[in-house]
Write a protein that holds these residues in place. Structure first.
Motif, PDB file in Angstrom:
ATOM      1  N   ALA B   9      33.645 -14.371  18.042  1.00 44.53           N
ATOM      2  CA  ALA B   9      33.080 -13.494  19.007  1.00 44.53           C
ATOM      3  C   ALA B   9      32.114 -12.635  18.674  1.00 44.53           C
ATOM      4  O   ALA B   9      30.980 -12.339  19.460  1.00 44.53           O
ATOM      5  CB  ALA B   9      34.324 -13.129  20.064  1.00 44.53           C
ATOM      6  N   TRP B  10      32.493 -11.864  17.821  1.00 45.94           N
ATOM      7  CA  TRP B  10      31.745 -10.847  17.315  1.00 45.94           C
ATOM      8  C   TRP B  10      30.429 -11.097  16.741  1.00 45.94           C
ATOM      9  O   TRP B  10      29.423 -10.690  17.000  1.00 45.94           O
ATOM     10  CB  TRP B  10      32.515  -9.689  16.258  1.00 45.94           C
ATOM     11  N   LEU B  11      30.555 -12.208  16.197  1.00 44.19           N
ATOM     12  CA  LEU B  11      29.355 -12.871  15.577  1.00 44.19           C
ATOM     13  C   LEU B  11      28.377 -13.220  16.510  1.00 44.19           C
ATOM     14  O   LEU B  11      27.124 -13.317  16.479  1.00 44.19           O
ATOM     15  CB  LEU B  11      29.760 -14.104  14.648  1.00 44.19           C
ATOM     16  N   SER B  12      28.917 -13.916  17.542  1.00 49.70           N
ATOM     17  CA  SER B  12      28.186 -14.384  18.624  1.00 49.70           C
ATOM     18  C   SER B  12      27.618 -13.300  19.286  1.00 49.70           C
ATOM     19  O   SER B  12      26.403 -13.311  19.904  1.00 49.70           O
ATOM     20  CB  SER B  12      29.084 -15.351  19.819  1.00 49.70           C
ATOM     21  N   VAL B  13      28.252 -12.158  19.514  1.00 46.25           N
ATOM     22  CA  VAL B  13      27.628 -11.269  20.248  1.00 46.25           C
ATOM     23  C   VAL B  13      26.494 -10.482  19.401  1.00 46.25           C
ATOM     24  O   VAL B  13      25.259 -10.016  20.032  1.00 46.25           O
ATOM     25  CB  VAL B  13      28.586  -9.899  20.506  1.00 46.25           C
ATOM     26  N   LYS B  14      26.805 -10.689  18.240  1.00 46.61           N
ATOM     27  CA  LYS B  14      25.492  -9.989  17.185  1.00 46.61           C
ATOM     28  C   LYS B  14      24.432 -10.840  17.246  1.00 46.61           C
ATOM     29  O   LYS B  14      23.416 -10.461  16.932  1.00 46.61           O
ATOM     30  CB  LYS B  14      26.093  -9.764  15.754  1.00 46.61           C
ATOM     31  N   ARG B  15      24.625 -12.127  17.556  1.00 46.59           N
ATOM     32  CA  ARG B  15      23.621 -13.230  17.176  1.00 46.59           C
ATOM     33  C   ARG B  15      22.400 -13.114  18.466  1.00 46.59           C
ATOM     34  O   ARG B  15      21.443 -13.362  18.134  1.00 46.59           O
ATOM     35  CB  ARG B  15      24.118 -14.480  17.142  1.00 46.59           C
ATOM     36  N   THR B  16      23.075 -12.654  19.520  1.00 43.92           N
ATOM     37  CA  THR B  16      22.157 -12.350  20.727  1.00 43.92           C
ATOM     38  C   THR B  16      22.375 -10.982  21.169  1.00 43.92           C
ATOM     39  O   THR B  16      22.831 -10.681  22.163  1.00 43.92           O
ATOM     40  CB  THR B  16      22.525 -13.343  21.971  1.00 43.92           C
ATOM     41  N   PRO B  17      21.781 -10.068  20.444  1.00 40.28           N
ATOM     42  CA  PRO B  17      22.019  -8.677  20.814  1.00 40.28           C
ATOM     43  C   PRO B  17      21.552  -8.148  22.222  1.00 40.28           C
ATOM     44  O   PRO B  17      22.148  -7.340  22.839  1.00 40.28           O
ATOM     45  CB  PRO B  17      21.211  -7.856  19.595  1.00 40.28           C
ATOM     46  N   ILE B  18      20.180  -8.923  22.490  1.00 39.85           N
ATOM     47  CA  ILE B  18      19.607  -8.051  23.931  1.00 39.85           C
ATOM     48  C   ILE B  18      20.470  -8.859  24.901  1.00 39.85           C
ATOM     49  O   ILE B  18      21.176  -8.101  25.757  1.00 39.85           O
ATOM     50  CB  ILE B  18      18.263  -8.757  24.034  1.00 39.85           C
ATOM     51  N   ILE B  19      20.905  -9.994  25.003  1.00 40.46           N
ATOM     52  CA  ILE B  19      21.815 -10.552  26.213  1.00 40.46           C
ATOM     53  C   ILE B  19      23.091 -10.035  26.171  1.00 40.46           C
ATOM     54  O   ILE B  19      23.570  -9.510  27.181  1.00 40.46           O
ATOM     55  CB  ILE B  19      21.612 -12.358  26.043  1.00 40.46           C
ATOM     56  N   SER B  20      23.550  -9.871  25.017  1.00 43.30           N
ATOM     57  CA  SER B  20      24.958  -9.372  24.973  1.00 43.30           C
ATOM     58  C   SER B  20      25.073  -7.628  25.590  1.00 43.30           C
ATOM     59  O   SER B  20      25.867  -7.444  26.235  1.00 43.30           O
ATOM     60  CB  SER B  20      25.495  -9.329  23.841  1.00 43.30           C
ATOM     61  N   SER B  21      24.124  -6.838  24.988  1.00 42.84           N
ATOM     62  CA  SER B  21      24.125  -5.718  25.608  1.00 42.84           C
ATOM     63  C   SER B  21      23.896  -5.550  26.982  1.00 42.84           C
ATOM     64  O   SER B  21      24.266  -4.684  27.633  1.00 42.84           O
ATOM     65  CB  SER B  21      23.272  -4.562  24.587  1.00 42.84           C
ATOM     66  N   LEU B  22      23.020  -6.348  27.221  1.00 40.35           N
ATOM     67  CA  LEU B  22      22.640  -6.503  28.945  1.00 40.35           C
ATOM     68  C   LEU B  22      23.780  -7.018  29.675  1.00 40.35           C
ATOM     69  O   LEU B  22      24.146  -6.064  30.754  1.00 40.35           O
ATOM     70  CB  LEU B  22      21.698  -7.622  29.076  1.00 40.35           C
ATOM     71  N   MET B  23      24.667  -7.681  29.096  1.00 37.57           N
ATOM     72  CA  MET B  23      25.833  -7.739  29.928  1.00 37.57           C
ATOM     73  C   MET B  23      26.910  -6.580  29.689  1.00 37.57           C
ATOM     74  O   MET B  23      27.406  -6.211  30.949  1.00 37.57           O
ATOM     75  CB  MET B  23      26.677  -9.199  29.259  1.00 37.57           C
TER      76      MET B  23
END
Lengths: 411, 451
Positions: B9-23
């Motif tokens: 999960a952490w890897l996936s969050v890191k892979r899409t930093p913009i979308i993840s931080s937006l969420m």
């Protein structure tokens, strides 16, 4: 030209994703339209002119040391001296601080020949300079002169009333000058004559323009001005200053009063504007909160649309490449994404109208707010539409960088 | 397994930093805004006298003038204040176990030896039943004598806070406090009684009715006390002409205020059971009729007894504005949750080919589901934690907007913090469940085909 068919089919394949965005636009409209309306109403109340020169007024309280009462001579000397200070337009003795929310109010049912009506007014005690100090115009007749002023209201002969009280007591179009009235605004006419035969009657000598002197919104018919010096343990002076002289005078006036007589306590120098702000605190809070609501919901929805379009563009890189290879122009692709967004937002706005009116109905029914006018609904729709389009624009532009060669790379 | 999924999960969050931080930010802002408003409403709707709710009642009487118009300020169609004469009659009666008549007053407080800086303090002038009725326990000493409610005794009861301020918390019974330069003997020290909102006295705003100093009810004539608050003349007789005011001495003028229908006092009564209540109403009726016949009252007999919770509702302590803001905030939270679901769904579907490979290698649907749920849970958790922080920021923003009295109490407590955490968890599960389920349903063949 507008590729509605392919867009609708794409959306249909992604039903859940599309309906989420539709629902979000709908809710955004509900919040934006209702918040804008509430905001606008409160701003109107805040900016409503009170009719007094509120920007250039301040009050000061003076209290003698010990248990003594003020003497009329003392008040007259003080006000006379205050008027001499440079920068002071006028100064007067006044019973209640303007726009402070503290006032003396009466509500009386009066009976005309066959109808009962309520007269509700504020009683304001002041000296001959009172009206000019407040900055309220005299519409008819005259204001008090020095010989009208009494130490005890019992000896008083004349009053000045505001236009609203005149209309309520004597009827519109009737000349109130010279008429008789009680301090509660009741005229001794009709059936009333008998009931008021023991009451003290005053002669109306002047009519002042309507102004909200004591509170911000007009909650009653108006004001009755009484010309007497109320014997009290403290007095309040109202000072009207020339533009930009207020700050300096708020220091100079207490000094002058101390210099005139050092055996008293001088407190509560406060501007009428600060009283007004305090009275309107809840409305100011509401304005800030509604503004925050509009900004926040717009940014969240805007950012959400940007994010989603970005993902959709990335997912369809190959598809875009193929279309480009088959001859679609860059602008054609951009237009496709913008149209897609427009379509989704428009469907959302259709549901949004229902949600907006529903939310407004809730506010009207339970929280005493007012019904939303159509113009605010339309304004809200335009805003959400524009918001969606501009949010989709940047990610849609990114499709122009996708080269037709992408189509050959996959698989 | 769990830690492995967490890593993924952490890897996936890191892979899409913009979308993840937006969420994360979306959820955080939604939670923060709604919790700020819920806290405000929670503070406003607290009932500090909930324990006494079925025992004590605020009294109203139909004591208006017969030709008074409704200015909109009436509650239950009656004024919320009573006259001194009525208060005296109720205090003298034994119609209820405890009767409290009171009003707010202000005085400059100092000590004879000038050891503290004089301050202007709110004072509650009340009858001695106040402490018994509202359940305020004494730390030192006891309440003033019965006589002090009837004649001038310069005695005072102070609370723990005031005792700390004046006497460093020592047993101060017998010592003197100066009020407006006059010495008053301390007869008792009580625990602080400061419910927020101050349900015992809401006349000057929902949070302005608490005091640290209590004076006996017998001092009125000696000090010619007037309330620090509202006072209305509610008779149809013309106030300025019914007596020739010029001939009156200040004492006689004050006596008029006490004897005529000037209304300025609040009255609370303790009525522990239905029988006492019925007896009290009977007494009230006979008293009212008697006063009606001698011309003191002008309107028909009517009364209202409101429990603390009813009294709070009647006085609109939770304003419509607050309710509207809360409603808007909760709608906003809904927008944020929907926004997060949409983003999460789009993001996870992009990873569906990854899920397809895992399924082909033998992972069960439930394994895919839990892996993705953990990913959305992680985002929800981060959003929630950030949201709690932001809601504190929101509250300090609200404190800048509201009045000073209100600002003192607008803080989150255990209840609202717990609610915030719960809300964050629920929001993230709501936001994560569907996308995770959806991706676990991806058909194996299709996912592999698109590779």
């Amino acid at each position: 030209m507008f590729e509605f068919g392919p867009i609708l089919r794409t959306l249909w394949r992604n039903k859940i994703g599309a309906s989420l965005i539709i629902l979000q636009s709908a809710l955004t409209l509900a919040i934006v339209a209702n918040a804008t309306f509430v905001l606008q109403q409160r701003l109107q109340l805040i900016n409503q002119p009170t009719g007094i020169d509120e920007q250039h007024l301040f009050t000061i309280d003076v209290k003698p040391l010990g248990q003594g009462l003020f003497s009329v001579g003392e008040i007259q000397r003080d006000t006379l001296e205050l008027r001499q200070i440079t920068g002071v337009v006028d100064a007067s003795y006044i019973s209640d601080k303007p726009l402070s929310g503290s006032y003396s109010q009466s509500n009386r049912n009066a009976q005309d020949d066959d109808t009962t009506f309520t007269i509700s007014l504020n009683q304001l005690t002041t000296d001959p300079h009172g009206l000019h100090t407040l900055g309220v115009a005299l519409e008819q007749g005259r204001f008090f002169n020095d010989s009208d002023m009494v130490r005890d209201l019992k000896e008083g002969k004349v009053v000045v009333i505001s236009r609203g009280v005149a209309d309520a007591a004597f009827g519109e179009g009737v000349n109130p000058i010279g008429q008789q009235i009680t301090t509660f605004g009741l005229p001794p006419t009709g059936k009333h004559k008998q009931a008021l035969k023991d009451s003290q009657l005053f002669t109306v000598v002047g009519v002042a323009a309507d102004a909200n002197i004591t509170s911000v919104a007009s909650v009653n018919d108006g004001v009755i001005f009484l010309p007497f010096y109320q014997p009290d343990k403290s007095v309040t002076y109202l000072i009207r200053c020339q533009p930009s002289q207020c700050n300096q005078l708020m220091l100079a006036v207490p000094q002058k009063l101390k210099q005139l007589d050092n055996h008293r306590i001088i407190t509560g120098v406060s501007t009428v504007m600060s009283n007004k702000d305090e009275l309107l605190r809840a409305d100011h809070t509401m304005v800030v909160m509604m503004m925050a609501a509009i900004v926040l919901v717009s940014s969240i929805t805007g950012l959400g649309v940007i994010g989603l379009t970005l993902i959709w563009v990335n997912r369809r890189r190959w598809q875009i490449g193929v279309r480009r290879a088959l001859g679609a122009t860059r602008m054609g692709i951009v237009r496709y994404f913008l149209m897609e967004n427009l379509l989704v937002t428009s469907i959302g706005l259709c549901f949004g109208v229902i949600l907006t009116l529903g939310l407004n109905q809730l506010l009207v029914e339970y929280y005493q707010m007012q019904a939303l006018p159509l113009s605010y609904l339309l304004l809200g729709m335009a805003c959400v539409w524009l918001l969606g389009l501009s949010a989709a624009f940047v990610p849609a532009l990114r499709t122009t960088t996708i080269s037709p060669a992408v189509a050959t790379r996959s698989i | 397994m769990l830690t492995y999924y967490m890593q993924l999960a952490w890897l996936s969050v890191k892979r899409t930093p913009i979308i993840s931080s937006l969420m994360i930010v979306t959820l955080a802002v939604g939670v923060a805004v709604s919790m700020t408003m819920v806290t405000l409403q929670h503070v406003m709707s607290a009932n500090g006298l909930a324990e006494q709710n079925d025992r004590v009642y605020a009294l109203q009487l139909n004591n208006g003038s017969k030709n008074q118009g409704d200015d909109g300020g009436l509650k239950n169609g009656m004024a919320d204040l009573l006259s001194y004469r009525t208060a005296r009659a109720l205090l003298a009666s034994h119609a209820a176990p405890h009767v409290v008549a009171m009003h707010r007053w202000a005085a400059a407080v100092s000590l004879a030896d000038n050891s503290i800086k004089p301050t202007k303090e709110m004072v509650r002038v009340t009858s001695r039943d106040f402490f018994a009725l509202f359940g305020v326990p004494f730390i030192y000493g006891k309440v003033w004598d019965k006589q002090a409610d009837d004649e001038a005794r310069y005695q005072v009861v102070i609370d723990r806070t005031m005792n700390q301020h004046l006497f460093n918390g020592e047993n101060s019974v017998g010592r003197d406090v100066q009020l407006n330069g006059r010495p008053y003997q301390v007869v008792g020290v009580v625990e602080d009684f400061a419910p927020n909102p101050s349900v015992q006295d809401l006349t000057q705003g929902a949070f302005a009715g608490n005091a640290n100093i209590y004076l006996p009810f017998g001092l009125h004539r000696a000090l010619q006390m007037l309330p620090n608050g509202n006072m209305r003349y509610s008779s149809s007789k013309d106030a300025d002409t019914s007596a020739s005011t010029e001939a009156l001495t200040p004492e006689q003028q004050y006596e008029r205020i006490l004897q005529e229908r000037f209304i300025w006092l609040q009255i609370w009564v303790e009525l522990p059971d239905e029988q006492t209540k019925a007896n009290f109403v009977t007494f009230l009726k006979s008293y009212f009729d008697e006063q009606y016949n001698n011309g003191f009252y002008e309107r028909d007999f009517d009364y209202a007894l409101s429990s603390p919770s009813e009294w709070l509702a009647l006085n609109d302590v939770v304003s419509n504005d607050t309710r509207v803001m809360t409603l808007m905030a909760l709608t906003f939270l809904l927008v944020c949750i929907i926004n997060s679901i949409a983003l999460l769904l789009a993001k996870l579907l992009r990873q569906s080919s990854e899920a397809g490979v895992r399924r082909a290698l033998g992972a069960s649907r439930s394994a895919i589901f839990s892996q993705n749920l953990i990913e959305s849970g992680l985002i929800g958790l981060l959003g929630g934690v950030l949201g709690i922080g932001l809601s504190q920021l929101g509250l300090s923003f609200v404190r800048m907007l509201v009045s000073t009295e209100e600002a003192r109490v607008v803080y989150s407590d255990g209840f609202t913090i717990t609610l915030t955490v719960l809300l964050a968890i629920i929001a993230s599960i709501l936001a994560g469940c569907y996308p995770a389920w959806r991706i676990s349903q991806t058909s194996l063949a299709q996912a592999l085909k698109s590779q």
